[in-house]
Design an enzyme around this catalytic site. Structure first.
Site, PDB file in Angstrom:
ATOM      1  N   ALA A  42       0.948  -1.277  -0.006  1.00  0.00           N
ATOM      2  CA  ALA A  42      -0.001   0.106   0.060  1.00  0.00           C
ATOM      3  C   ALA A  42       1.000   1.270   0.139  1.00  0.00           C
ATOM      4  O   ALA A  42       0.636   2.253  -0.857  1.00  0.00           O
ATOM      5  CB  ALA A  42      -0.869  -0.051   1.216  1.00  0.00           C
ATOM      6  N   GLU A  43       2.050   1.278   0.832  1.00  0.00           N
ATOM      7  CA  GLU A  43       2.792   2.322   0.926  1.00  0.00           C
ATOM      8  C   GLU A  43       3.622   2.764  -0.523  1.00  0.00           C
ATOM      9  O   GLU A  43       3.643   3.699  -0.931  1.00  0.00           O
ATOM     10  CB  GLU A  43       4.121   2.076   1.899  1.00  0.00           C
ATOM     11  CG  GLU A  43       4.613   3.232   2.328  1.00  0.00           C
ATOM     12  CD  GLU A  43       5.546   2.962   3.580  1.00  0.00           C
ATOM     13  OE1 GLU A  43       6.455   3.532   3.777  1.00  0.00           O
ATOM     14  OE2 GLU A  43       5.111   1.917   4.423  1.00  0.00           O
ATOM     15  N   ASP A  45       2.321   1.682  -3.445  1.00  0.00           N
ATOM     16  CA  ASP A  45       1.242   2.112  -4.269  1.00  0.00           C
ATOM     17  C   ASP A  45       0.822   3.518  -3.963  1.00  0.00           C
ATOM     18  O   ASP A  45       0.901   4.797  -4.883  1.00  0.00           O
ATOM     19  CB  ASP A  45      -0.066   1.499  -3.981  1.00  0.00           C
ATOM     20  CG  ASP A  45      -0.244   0.129  -4.593  1.00  0.00           C
ATOM     21  OD1 ASP A  45       0.909  -0.205  -5.171  1.00  0.00           O
ATOM     22  OD2 ASP A  45      -0.839  -0.855  -3.900  1.00  0.00           O
ATOM     23  N   LYS A 126      20.803 -23.644 -14.845  1.00  0.00           N
ATOM     24  CA  LYS A 126      20.216 -23.684 -16.062  1.00  0.00           C
ATOM     25  C   LYS A 126      18.692 -23.171 -16.080  1.00  0.00           C
ATOM     26  O   LYS A 126      18.046 -24.134 -15.503  1.00  0.00           O
ATOM     27  CB  LYS A 126      20.767 -24.793 -17.112  1.00  0.00           C
ATOM     28  CG  LYS A 126      20.378 -24.532 -18.380  1.00  0.00           C
ATOM     29  CD  LYS A 126      21.009 -25.422 -19.283  1.00  0.00           C
ATOM     30  CE  LYS A 126      21.146 -24.954 -20.827  1.00  0.00           C
ATOM     31  NZ  LYS A 126      19.639 -24.798 -21.375  1.00  0.00           N
ATOM     32  N   ARG A 147      16.737 -13.978 -28.615  1.00  0.00           N
ATOM     33  CA  ARG A 147      17.910 -14.567 -29.085  1.00  0.00           C
ATOM     34  C   ARG A 147      17.798 -14.674 -30.562  1.00  0.00           C
ATOM     35  O   ARG A 147      18.683 -14.619 -31.539  1.00  0.00           O
ATOM     36  CB  ARG A 147      18.036 -15.947 -28.441  1.00  0.00           C
ATOM     37  CG  ARG A 147      19.160 -16.598 -29.261  1.00  0.00           C
ATOM     38  CD  ARG A 147      19.887 -17.981 -28.188  1.00  0.00           C
ATOM     39  NE  ARG A 147      20.806 -18.611 -28.956  1.00  0.00           N
ATOM     40  CZ  ARG A 147      20.550 -19.567 -29.924  1.00  0.00           C
ATOM     41  NH1 ARG A 147      19.466 -19.957 -30.185  1.00  0.00           N
ATOM     42  NH2 ARG A 147      21.735 -19.736 -30.262  1.00  0.00           N
ATOM     43  N   LYS A 304      30.807 -22.404 -16.159  1.00  0.00           N
ATOM     44  CA  LYS A 304      31.679 -21.390 -17.136  1.00  0.00           C
ATOM     45  C   LYS A 304      32.991 -21.256 -16.402  1.00  0.00           C
ATOM     46  O   LYS A 304      33.223 -21.168 -15.276  1.00  0.00           O
ATOM     47  CB  LYS A 304      30.952 -20.208 -16.881  1.00  0.00           C
ATOM     48  CG  LYS A 304      29.701 -20.199 -17.655  1.00  0.00           C
ATOM     49  CD  LYS A 304      28.728 -18.802 -17.378  1.00  0.00           C
ATOM     50  CE  LYS A 304      27.287 -19.255 -17.684  1.00  0.00           C
ATOM     51  NZ  LYS A 304      26.493 -18.111 -17.200  1.00  0.00           N
ATOM     52  N   CYS A 425      11.079 -54.370  21.049  1.00  0.00           N
ATOM     53  CA  CYS A 425      10.629 -54.824  22.275  1.00  0.00           C
ATOM     54  C   CYS A 425       9.335 -54.880  22.653  1.00  0.00           C
ATOM     55  O   CYS A 425       9.238 -55.290  23.889  1.00  0.00           O
ATOM     56  CB  CYS A 425      11.891 -54.285  23.115  1.00  0.00           C
ATOM     57  SG  CYS A 425      11.504 -52.442  23.389  1.00  0.00           S
TER      58      CYS A 425
HETATM   59  S1  IVH Z   1      25.146 -19.053 -20.356  1.00  0.00           S
HETATM   60  C1  IVH Z   1      27.416 -18.333 -24.495  1.00  0.00           C
HETATM   61  N1  IVH Z   1      23.729 -19.469 -18.172  1.00  0.00           N
HETATM   62  O1  IVH Z   1      20.858 -22.028 -22.051  1.00  0.00           O
HETATM   63  C2  IVH Z   1      26.397 -18.861 -23.910  1.00  0.00           C
HETATM   64  N2  IVH Z   1      22.904 -19.987 -20.141  1.00  0.00           N
HETATM   65  O2  IVH Z   1      21.265 -24.104 -23.879  1.00  0.00           O
HETATM   66  C3  IVH Z   1      26.003 -18.373 -22.478  1.00  0.00           C
HETATM   67  N3  IVH Z   1      20.543 -20.646 -20.275  1.00  0.00           N
HETATM   68  O3  IVH Z   1      20.980 -19.659 -25.024  1.00  0.00           O
HETATM   69  C4  IVH Z   1      24.865 -19.186 -22.037  1.00  0.00           C
HETATM   70  N4  IVH Z   1      20.462 -20.672 -17.881  1.00  0.00           N
HETATM   71  O4  IVH Z   1      19.414 -19.084 -23.052  1.00  0.00           O
HETATM   72  C5  IVH Z   1      23.908 -19.565 -19.719  1.00  0.00           C
HETATM   73  N5  IVH Z   1      22.748 -19.753 -16.462  1.00  0.00           N
HETATM   74  C6  IVH Z   1      22.563 -19.830 -17.693  1.00  0.00           C
HETATM   75  C7  IVH Z   1      21.701 -19.888 -18.526  1.00  0.00           C
HETATM   76  C8  IVH Z   1      21.582 -20.473 -19.713  1.00  0.00           C
HETATM   77  C9  IVH Z   1      19.652 -20.786 -19.157  1.00  0.00           C
HETATM   78  C10 IVH Z   1      20.303 -20.808 -21.770  1.00  0.00           C
HETATM   79  C11 IVH Z   1      20.512 -19.596 -22.455  1.00  0.00           C
HETATM   80  C12 IVH Z   1      21.298 -20.353 -23.448  1.00  0.00           C
HETATM   81  C13 IVH Z   1      20.761 -21.685 -23.338  1.00  0.00           C
HETATM   82  C14 IVH Z   1      21.700 -22.965 -24.164  1.00  0.00           C
END
Ligand code: IVH
Length: 721
Positions: A42-43, A45, A126, A147, A304, A425
């Site tokens: 509410a605040e 809003d 992921k 994409r 990564k 038991c």
């Molecule tokens: S890194 C250079 N991190 O998975 C590519 N992708 O199967 C870097 N995705 O097109 C992607 N979670 O849309 C990355 N934590 C994550 C992700 C992720 C979902 C998707 C992303 C990519 C697809 C590939």
């Protein structure tokens, strides 16, 4: 147009509208990005309406980056396309750790001189949504691109502007950053998806098969006002092109993610830096187990290489980066019948229900049993004998029942009634206040005795080689042993009478027992006794303070409490143990059998020093070996030893107090708040703001299962497969 429309906004109105935008952005971020609002809806809003009114009265104040612009409105005929300034790649997939390791080996072959031990990986869940690129010029959102085919995407800027977790302007934009392309996933929470489908159904609109489709359909809406009504979220996982007049300041993936957080983006919860492949494996196992507790759907993990320099060296194939890989989840779930629920009695008398299942293959392993933890869990899941149940097994983790499938009931199913007598038991069973477990309190209960003997010789106890569960069982069944002391009175003639036991095997067992007797230390014996609340670490601390069993036996509760790790429960438990005539008799018998170790030295200086969990003296030196406990396993051998640790959220298999005890037994120091100096945050369900803070501070986040494994307690509630 009215007069006010032509009026120039007075300075104080300008200042107030700027202030309102900042406030709304700040609180919007707390709510939508950090899940941690500090003001009432509410605040919020009220502030929003105040800004709307000012912008109506003074149209010159209108601004595309204003929080009032998130309602959408623009309707397009079609989506236009635009090229990505850098291609948006896909990811290579692996489906097992073995394949993952092979992927890393391949990386190393491309990096002459690099060592696996120097490779750190930034791990993220992921996210199962669709990839999106958000382009910021001088801190302002100017374009959102799907994409598409990786080279060219569709412009969905108006729709993405309505997504509350997308900053319209970066929360903090350094003047030297003129271009920032943020990449991430657009998705919908499972709950929001269900509500959206219901709403669509009621309105006669189309429903979606899953959250991913709902997100994709909503992002590509031509009517941005409709998109604004869809509960979309944006979670960042990386960057595209950036232009810095000086910099860029980032050298690792982790730094990028921390930077994006500072700019106001949500990042995937649970992300962590893993310094080794082993850590990657642990993290992944935990993710597999926690998968269902995420608010949105995941379809694996992404690893990564953390170093941007190495990322650059590795580069890309035509399709995907060589520095990153997706670990896809295996579908390790299966349906089977819950044939029965049996009760196991543990060494402390706890009654644990164990599901007996029709054998079923779950991810390559035949599962026959699954632990059900306690009666509350059976009740909460409304599990009935005869139910068809969904069984899940993640990696090397114990199988568990995910849920019953009530729609498959025939009416023959039977509710399970938890016994109020011990199945072993027939003795009385009690459930103490605040505990989920029922416990058999008969000290002579055969099941409790059996478990006590098993524990005594197990790794957690005297670690007698070659005396496994099966042999213990046979010794008990044959009536040769009914307490741990009796083991040391065994003779060759007793053993060779047993099934599958020849002279040689018997000699081996007797030798192992004799060795155990000789090498037993006081802390080991204390841990082997299985006194409630006294694990390995507490046993060590007690042994340092009280150098013999006799000294411990006569200690007052206050003396016990002075020992680090010994809380009121543990002190009471020790007193109870020594007060029991049966236990006194056991100790006498153990002594007679030659098990009466004493600590060689008087109490160690390190006992009360919180700064020296690893036995280091206050001046930073190590005491000489004899002054430390002489146990074979040094206190510092736990991965938690000497680390600071904090819990947040609800743990599912143990209470906070119990968890704290385990942590301290493992040598960790508990702290009260998140800071850069925190080593580990153990996050349970609904972790709240501490989790976000810890992630932002780069603290390693542990799932409950990780924590249990690191304290060596992961098998405690294990059923059998
Ligand atoms: S890194 C250079 N991190 O998975 C590519 N992708 O199967 C870097 N995705 O097109 C992607 N979670 O849309 C990355 N934590 C994550 C992700 C992720 C979902 C998707 C992303 C990519 C697809 C590939």
């Amino acid at each position: 147009m009215t007069d006010t429309h032509q009026t120039h906004a007075p300075n104080e109105v300008r200042a107030r509208s700027a202030e309102l935008r900042d406030l709304l952005e700040y609180h919007g971020r707390l709510y939508h990005v950090l899940d941690d609002p500090v003001i009432a809806d509410a605040e919020y809003d009220g502030l929003f309406r105040e800004l709307l009114a000012l912008e109506e009265a003074y149209p010159e104040l209108k601004d595309p980056a204003s929080p009032t612009m998130r309602v959408g409105g623009a309707v397009l005929d079609s989506l236009s396309t635009r090229a990505h300034s850098q291609p948006m790649y896909s990811l290579d997939n692996v489906f097992s750790m073995a394949e993952g390791r092979e992927f890393v080996r391949k990386m190393l072959r491309l990096l002459p001189g690099a060592d696996e031990r120097d490779m750190a990986f930034w791990m993220e869940p992921k996210l199962d949504g669709l990839a999106m690129e958000l382009i910021y010029e001088n801190g302002f959102l100017v374009c959102a691109l799907t994409r598409g085919d990786g080279q060219t995407g569709e412009e969905v800027t108006e729709n993405m502007r309505t997504v509350r977790s997308v900053p319209l302007r970066l929360a903090s934009c350094p003047p030297r950053l003129s271009l920032l392309e943020v990449r991430g996933e657009v998705l919908m929470n499972k709950k929001d998806f269900a509500a959206l489908n219901l709403r669509q159904q009621e309105a006669g609109g189309r429903t979606f098969a899953n959250p991913r489709n709902a997100a994709a359909g909503s992002v590509r809406q031509l009517d941005s006002a409709e998109a604004a009504r869809r509960p979309l979220r944006f979670i960042a996982y990386g960057i595209g092109k950036t232009e810095w007049t000086e910099g860029p300041p980032w050298t690792t993936q982790q730094e990028i993610m921390l930077g994006l957080r500072d700019f106001g983006f949500a990042a995937a919860p649970g992300a962590a830096l893993c310094p080794s492949l082993e850590a990657v494996e642990h993290w992944y196992d935990a993710l597999v187990r926690e998968r269902d507790s995420f608010p949105f759907e995941l379809d694996g993990a992404v690893a990564k290489v953390n170093s941007l320099a190495l990322q650059e060296k590795l580069g890309f194939t035509a399709r995907a980066p060589r520095f990153a890989v997706a670990f896809k989840f295996e579908a390790a779930q299966a349906r089977t019948k819950l044939e029965d629920i049996l009760i196991q009695v543990g060494r402390t008398g706890v009654l644990t229900p164990v599901a007996q299942l029709a054998p079923v293959n779950v991810g390559g392993v035949v599962v026959r049993r699954a632990t059900l933890h306690n009666e509350d869990e059976i009740r909460a899941g409304d599990l009935r004998i005869g139910d068809t149940v969904l069984v899940r097994r993640a990696g090397d983790v114990i199988p568990e029942i995910v849920a019953a499938l009530p729609e498959l009931r025939t009416g023959e199913e039977q509710a399970f009634v938890f016994p109020d007598r011990c199945p072993s038991c027939g003795g009385q069973v009690v459930r103490e206040a605040g505990e989920a477990a029922r416990r058999c309190v008969n000290r002579a209960c055969p099941a409790v005795r059996r478990e006590a003997v098993r524990h005594f010789v197990s790794k957690a106890g005297l670690d007698v080689q070659g005396l496994g569960d099966k042999l213990v069982e046979r010794l008990l069944d044959a009536g040769l042993v009914n307490n741990p002391a009796a083991l040391f009175r065994l003779e060759e003639k007793d053993l060779i009478g047993l099934e599958r036991m020849g002279k040689k095997a018997a000699a081996r067992v007797l030798k192992a027992l004799d060795e155990a007797r000789k090498k037993t230390t006081l802390p080991r014996l204390l841990a082997a006794l299985g006194i409630r609340h006294i694990g390995e670490q507490t046993a060590k601390a007690l042994a340092r303070e009280f150098s013999s069993l006799e000294a411990l036996e006569t200690a007052e509760a206050d003396d016990l409490r002075r020992v680090r790790d010994v809380g009121p429960e543990a002190a009471a438990s020790i007193r109870d143990f020594f007060a029991s005539p049966g236990n006194r008799e056991l100790l006498r018998a153990l002594k007679e059998a030659g098990l009466c170790p004493a600590e060689a030295t008087p109490p160690s200086v390190a006992v009360h020093s919180p700064a020296s969990p690893d036995g280091t003296l206050p001046d930073g030196t190590q005491p000489d070996v004899d002054a430390r406990n002489t146990d074979a396993q040094p206190a510092g051998s736990s991965p938690l030893a000497g680390k600071t640790l904090l819990f947040t959220g609800t743990l599912s298999s143990l209470g906070r107090r119990e968890a704290s005890r385990l942590a301290e037994e493992a040598g960790a120091t508990l702290v009260g708040s998140v800071s850069g100096r925190l080593d580990y945050l153990v996050a349970g369900d609904n972790p709240g703001s501490k989790l976000a803070k810890a992630e932002a501070a780069g603290v390693t986040i542990l799932a409950e299962a990780d924590f249990l494994r690191m304290t060596g307690h992961s098998e405690n509630n294990q059923g059998n497969s």
